[in-house]
Design an enzyme around this catalytic site. Sequence first.
Site, short mmCIF file in Angstrom:
data_model
loop_
_atom_site.label_atom_id
_atom_site.label_comp_id
_atom_site.label_asym_id
_atom_site.label_seq_id
_atom_site.Cartn_x
_atom_site.Cartn_y
_atom_site.Cartn_z
N HIS A 36 0.83 -1.20 0.00
CA HIS A 36 0.00 0.00 0.00
C HIS A 36 0.87 1.26 0.00
O HIS A 36 0.62 2.20 -0.76
CB HIS A 36 -0.92 0.02 1.23
CG HIS A 36 -2.11 -0.86 1.12
ND1 HIS A 36 -2.05 -2.22 1.33
CD2 HIS A 36 -3.40 -0.58 0.82
CE1 HIS A 36 -3.25 -2.73 1.18
NE2 HIS A 36 -4.09 -1.77 0.86
N HIS A 78 1.44 -3.79 9.35
CA HIS A 78 2.85 -3.59 9.03
C HIS A 78 3.57 -2.93 10.19
O HIS A 78 2.97 -2.24 11.01
CB HIS A 78 3.01 -2.68 7.80
CG HIS A 78 2.55 -3.30 6.54
ND1 HIS A 78 3.28 -4.23 5.86
CD2 HIS A 78 1.41 -3.13 5.83
CE1 HIS A 78 2.62 -4.60 4.77
NE2 HIS A 78 1.47 -3.95 4.74
#
Length: 116
Positions: A36, A78
């Site tokens: 992303h 993440h």
Amino acid sequence: MVAVVKGLVKRPRPTHNKMDMFVTISVDKYSFPSGHATRAALVCRFVLRHLVLAVPLRVLVVLWALIVSISRVMLGRHNMTDVLFGLLLGYALYGVVEHCWLSPATAPALFALWSH
């Protein structure tokens, strides 16, 4: 590029929120780098380079990329280093896209060479 780096590094996703990840579908189990963040940085740099925008809109585009990146850490998908490397990778990958970009002026010449 993201998939190649993920396959080489094989860093597992953060474990601190495994309990609420039962409704998500993940295409991979590795976290480094953040796809992303990579795509957000690439799109941000593309938009800033190719669109004529007023300064407030340019700031919004950069903020969008940063918010997308920060959201990955806040969602627990993440680590911060995954996102930071993703942003750097996206910034660098734009250079590859820009180098390989075919402008309307050069594309016809390339296709003319191809057809002979």
